[in-house]
Scaffold this active site. Structure first.
Site, PDB file in Angstrom:
ATOM      1  N   PHE A  30      10.020   3.472  -4.942  1.00  0.00           N
ATOM      2  CA  PHE A  30       8.938   3.885  -4.575  1.00  0.00           C
ATOM      3  C   PHE A  30       7.427   3.816  -5.316  1.00  0.00           C
ATOM      4  CE2 PHE A  30      12.981   6.803  -5.263  1.00  0.00           C
ATOM      5  CZ  PHE A  30      12.702   7.833  -3.464  1.00  0.00           C
ATOM      6  N   ARG A  52       3.576   1.993  -6.134  1.00  0.00           N
ATOM      7  CA  ARG A  52       2.216   2.240  -6.065  1.00  0.00           C
ATOM      8  C   ARG A  52       2.003   0.953  -6.004  1.00  0.00           C
ATOM      9  NH1 ARG A  52       0.410   5.966  -9.966  1.00  0.00           N
ATOM     10  NH2 ARG A  52       1.704   4.588 -10.846  1.00  0.00           N
ATOM     11  N   GLU A  53       1.217   0.680  -4.957  1.00  0.00           N
ATOM     12  CA  GLU A  53       0.566  -0.747  -5.024  1.00  0.00           C
ATOM     13  C   GLU A  53      -0.484  -1.084  -5.496  1.00  0.00           C
ATOM     14  OE1 GLU A  53      -0.525  -2.721  -1.185  1.00  0.00           O
ATOM     15  OE2 GLU A  53       1.533  -2.139  -0.056  1.00  0.00           O
ATOM     16  N   LYS A 100      12.781   8.855   1.262  1.00  0.00           N
ATOM     17  CA  LYS A 100      12.129   7.882   1.070  1.00  0.00           C
ATOM     18  C   LYS A 100      10.570   8.000   1.877  1.00  0.00           C
ATOM     19  CE  LYS A 100       9.078   4.049   0.606  1.00  0.00           C
ATOM     20  NZ  LYS A 100       9.011   3.699   0.042  1.00  0.00           N
ATOM     21  N   ALA A 155      -9.968  14.237  -3.296  1.00  0.00           N
ATOM     22  CA  ALA A 155     -10.182  14.558  -1.472  1.00  0.00           C
ATOM     23  C   ALA A 155     -11.445  13.490  -2.017  1.00  0.00           C
ATOM     24  CB  ALA A 155     -11.261  15.848  -1.706  1.00  0.00           C
ATOM     25  N   GLY A 156     -11.363  12.752  -0.389  1.00  0.00           N
ATOM     26  CA  GLY A 156     -12.130  11.733  -0.215  1.00  0.00           C
ATOM     27  C   GLY A 156     -12.107  11.510   1.113  1.00  0.00           C
ATOM     28  N   CYS A 185       2.239   1.936   3.889  1.00  0.00           N
ATOM     29  CA  CYS A 185       3.263   2.848   3.569  1.00  0.00           C
ATOM     30  C   CYS A 185       2.937   4.279   4.993  1.00  0.00           C
ATOM     31  CB  CYS A 185       3.671   3.335   2.502  1.00  0.00           C
ATOM     32  SG  CYS A 185       3.606   0.982   1.855  1.00  0.00           S
ATOM     33  N   LYS A 189       2.510   4.647   8.905  1.00  0.00           N
ATOM     34  CA  LYS A 189       3.763   3.932   9.106  1.00  0.00           C
ATOM     35  C   LYS A 189       4.770   4.855   9.015  1.00  0.00           C
ATOM     36  CE  LYS A 189       5.789   0.476   6.546  1.00  0.00           C
ATOM     37  NZ  LYS A 189       7.292   0.784   6.529  1.00  0.00           N
TER      38      LYS A 189
HETATM   39  C1  UGA Z   1       2.344   4.900  -1.269  1.00  0.00           C
HETATM   40  C2  UGA Z   1       3.359   5.739  -2.163  1.00  0.00           C
HETATM   41  O1  UGA Z   1       2.330   6.063  -3.634  1.00  0.00           O
HETATM   42  C3  UGA Z   1       4.778   5.414  -2.746  1.00  0.00           C
HETATM   43  O2  UGA Z   1       5.580   5.814  -4.065  1.00  0.00           O
HETATM   44  C4  UGA Z   1       5.526   3.983  -2.089  1.00  0.00           C
HETATM   45  O3  UGA Z   1       6.298   3.216  -3.033  1.00  0.00           O
HETATM   46  C5  UGA Z   1       4.581   3.371  -1.203  1.00  0.00           C
HETATM   47  O4  UGA Z   1       3.893   4.427  -0.639  1.00  0.00           O
HETATM   48  C6  UGA Z   1       5.614   2.586  -0.567  1.00  0.00           C
HETATM   49  O5  UGA Z   1       5.945   3.932   0.569  1.00  0.00           O
HETATM   50  O6  UGA Z   1       5.975   1.440  -0.089  1.00  0.00           O
HETATM   51  P1  UGA Z   1       0.370   3.035  -2.321  1.00  0.00           P
HETATM   52  O7  UGA Z   1       0.518   2.810  -0.526  1.00  0.00           O
HETATM   53  O8  UGA Z   1       0.772   1.858  -2.447  1.00  0.00           O
HETATM   54  O9  UGA Z   1       1.995   4.328  -2.541  1.00  0.00           O
HETATM   55  O10 UGA Z   1      -0.388   4.111  -2.166  1.00  0.00           O
HETATM   56  P2  UGA Z   1      -0.800   5.530  -3.364  1.00  0.00           P
HETATM   57  O11 UGA Z   1      -1.639   4.750  -4.436  1.00  0.00           O
HETATM   58  O12 UGA Z   1       0.081   5.943  -2.630  1.00  0.00           O
HETATM   59  O13 UGA Z   1      -1.825   5.312  -1.986  1.00  0.00           O
HETATM   60  C7  UGA Z   1      -2.416   5.626  -1.065  1.00  0.00           C
HETATM   61  C8  UGA Z   1      -3.494   5.847  -0.291  1.00  0.00           C
HETATM   62  O14 UGA Z   1      -3.855   7.551  -0.612  1.00  0.00           O
HETATM   63  C9  UGA Z   1      -4.482   5.366  -0.856  1.00  0.00           C
HETATM   64  O15 UGA Z   1      -5.524   5.220   0.370  1.00  0.00           O
HETATM   65  C10 UGA Z   1      -5.044   6.165  -1.912  1.00  0.00           C
HETATM   66  O16 UGA Z   1      -6.430   5.777  -1.823  1.00  0.00           O
HETATM   67  C11 UGA Z   1      -5.232   7.199  -0.801  1.00  0.00           C
HETATM   68  N1  UGA Z   1      -5.256   8.564  -1.974  1.00  0.00           N
HETATM   69  C12 UGA Z   1      -3.791   8.977  -2.599  1.00  0.00           C
HETATM   70  C13 UGA Z   1      -5.818   9.364  -2.058  1.00  0.00           C
HETATM   71  O17 UGA Z   1      -6.838   9.514  -1.079  1.00  0.00           O
HETATM   72  N2  UGA Z   1      -6.257  10.893  -3.182  1.00  0.00           N
HETATM   73  C14 UGA Z   1      -5.331  10.606  -3.584  1.00  0.00           C
HETATM   74  O18 UGA Z   1      -5.417  11.788  -4.653  1.00  0.00           O
HETATM   75  C15 UGA Z   1      -3.986   9.750  -4.383  1.00  0.00           C
END
Ligand code: UGA
Length: 452
Positions: free
Chosen positions: A154, A156-157, A224, A272-273, A280, A283
């Site tokens: 789980f 995050r990058e 997942k 928001a954005g 991830c 996909k």
């Molecule tokens: C996501 C999940 O958060 C991880 O738990 C999971 O392990 C991972 O996918 C995976 O399956 O490998 P990740 O894709 O690295 O992690 O990034 P996030 O930090 O979750 O952000 C995802 C996207 O949502 C980004 O584009 C971010 O900018 C956006 N986001 C996030 C928003 O637009 N608003 C938010 O409030 C939070």
């Protein structure tokens, strides 16, 4: 304990470094020779906070090699290879299958290591890996049980090591007590938090010990996909409300706080954005929808999350049209390319969709990103984006700037000076992170997302 990790991508590398740091002897295998050679020299092929530093610290516990270096005398074999999306949304298991075949042809004798599936895979994949390994071993005359555990990741990058050291939960899907017990031992230092905190990853204040959840492999595989889809739905939800907030005259930041402080809802993932991106969410939601299709069960909310996210990127174009009126012939500067800060990953990045749409509409698109620009310069995405080497070059002659990625340095840019280099002073804040008052005072037309 001794562990082999197969796959040196984000998940495999982070898992290897973490397990080595907490005291295990780890060997990491990848079929990409260049990647292996780089890692053997301590060069990390991805931009991920702390991985290079920690790699140096754990060098006595972590080795890298190709399949020829495979040694089955380990406690666990962790599969962490990619599962890219196919055109129809299904996850492509080609790499997982090939690892299963390799393992089946290499595992000998009556005592086999536990096989752990960390790759994000469709329902039934643990069983599939088990049967492929068993099939490939069928000539060995051994009846040793092949135990495959589903143990999704789980992390995050950009925060991968932090999330590995301080997870909320460890999910282990297995029907074999022996296998669950091995995983419990592998994760014991994390479950009990007995390791010394790495200097740059202090234990978060108030962090409580992670739960160790044992489930069936099917539940673990669904957990997942369901987790990622839920987070994406949450973001799409706040983005949909943001669209309404703009129209009725509300401020989405106030609305998000007002609803997020309800503990049943929670504040995270309510920013928001421009919407979500990365390797991830898109996909995995598509894979979940595809699984639903296979059971003739429409995943309505999941599909809606994708549609809202698509519209969210278009909204940026509409904002530019409302501010500039005509896009053709304009020059637009994108602040940020990576799908989020802290990574050089451009997979499903909103910046690319926005740039390509603007180019279609006749704009010239420039971009500045502190780490990800090289991917555009290397032509990995075949885009006609001009990369600026600094914010000044980006602003020079631009009709508008669009903040797409909230890199912290973008919060401190000298916007007043940048404005003087621009042809028109328009700024679209795609992450609602800039000081709108200061920008308006400096003569900018400022448009955020869900803000009037
Ligand atoms: C996501 C999940 O958060 C991880 O738990 C999971 O392990 C991972 O996918 C995976 O399956 O490998 P990740 O894709 O690295 O992690 O990034 P996030 O930090 O979750 O952000 C995802 C996207 O949502 C980004 O584009 C971010 O900018 C956006 N986001 C996030 C928003 O637009 N608003 C938010 O409030 C939070």
């Amino acid at each position: 304990m001794r562990v082999t990790v197969i796959g040196c991508g984000y998940v495999g590398l982070t898992t290897s470094v973490t397990l080595a740091y907490i005291g295990h002897q780890v060997h990491c295998i990848d079929q990409d020779e260049n990647r292996i050679r780089a890692l053997q020299k301590g060069i990390v092929p991805v931009h991920e906070k702390g991985v290079s530093e920690l790699l140096g610290e754990v060098k006595d516990h972590l080795t890298f090699g190709d399949w020829d270096s495979f040694d089955q005398s380990v406690d666990a074999l962790i599969i962490a290879v990619g599962t890219p999306g196919k055109k129809n949304g299904d996850a492509d298991l080609i790499y997982v299958e090939s690892v299963a075949q390799e393992l089946g042809s290499r595992l000998t004798g009556d005592k086999l290591p536990v096989i752990v599936n960390k790759s994000t895979v469709p329902i039934g994949s643990a069983r599939r890996v088990e049967s492929v390994v068993r099939y490939c071993r069928k000539n060995t005359g051994s009846n040793a049980p092949v135990m495959v555990v589903s143990c999704p990741e789980f992390l995050r990058e950009g925060a991968a090591l932090h999330d590995s050291f301080y997870p909320d939960r460890i999910v282990v899907g297995s029907q074999h007590d022996y296998a669950v017990n091995i995983l419990r031992q592998v994760y014991a230092p994390i479950l009990e938090q007995t390791f010394n905190e790495p200097g740059f990853f202090p234990r978060p204040d108030g962090y409580t010990l992670p739960a160790f959840i044992t489930t069936t492999p099917t539940s673990a595989e669904l957990i997942k996909y369901a987790a990622n889809t839920f987070l994406a739905i949450k973001i799409s939800y706040i983005n949909e409300i943001a669209g309404l907030a703009e129209r009725v005259g509300a401020d989405i930041r106030e609305v998000a706080r007002g609803i997020g402080l309800d503990k049943r809802i929670g504040l995270p993932y309510l920013n928001a954005g421009v919407g979500w991106g990365g390797s991830c969410f898109g996909k995995d939601i598509s894979a979940l929808i595809h699984i639903g299709d296979q059971y003739d069960f429409e995943m309505l909310l999941s599909s809606a999350a994708i549609n809202v996210n698509r519209r969210q990127r278009d909204e940026i174009i509409k904002k530019l049209q409302s501010a500039l009126k005509v896009i053709r012939g304009s020059t637009i500067g994108l602040l940020g390319l990576s799908f989020k800060p802290g990574t050089d990953d451009l997979r499903d990045a909103p910046s690319l969709t926005i740039a390509n749409r603007l180019i279609e509409l006749g704009a010239h698109v420039k971009a500045y990103d502190p780490v990800a620009a090289y991917r555009i310069q290397n032509n990995e995405y075949g885009s006609n984006i001009e990369c600026a080497s600094d914010p000044e070059m980006l602003a020079s002659g631009a009709d508008a700037l669009v903040l797409v990625t909230e890199w912290s340095e973008f919060m401190q840019l000298p916007y007043e000076q940048l404005g003087k280099l621009m042809r028109q002073k328009v700024i679209i804040d795609g992450r609602n992170v800039l000081d709108s008052g200061a920008l308006k005072d400096a003569g900018f037309v400022y448009l955020g997302v869900g803000i009037c």
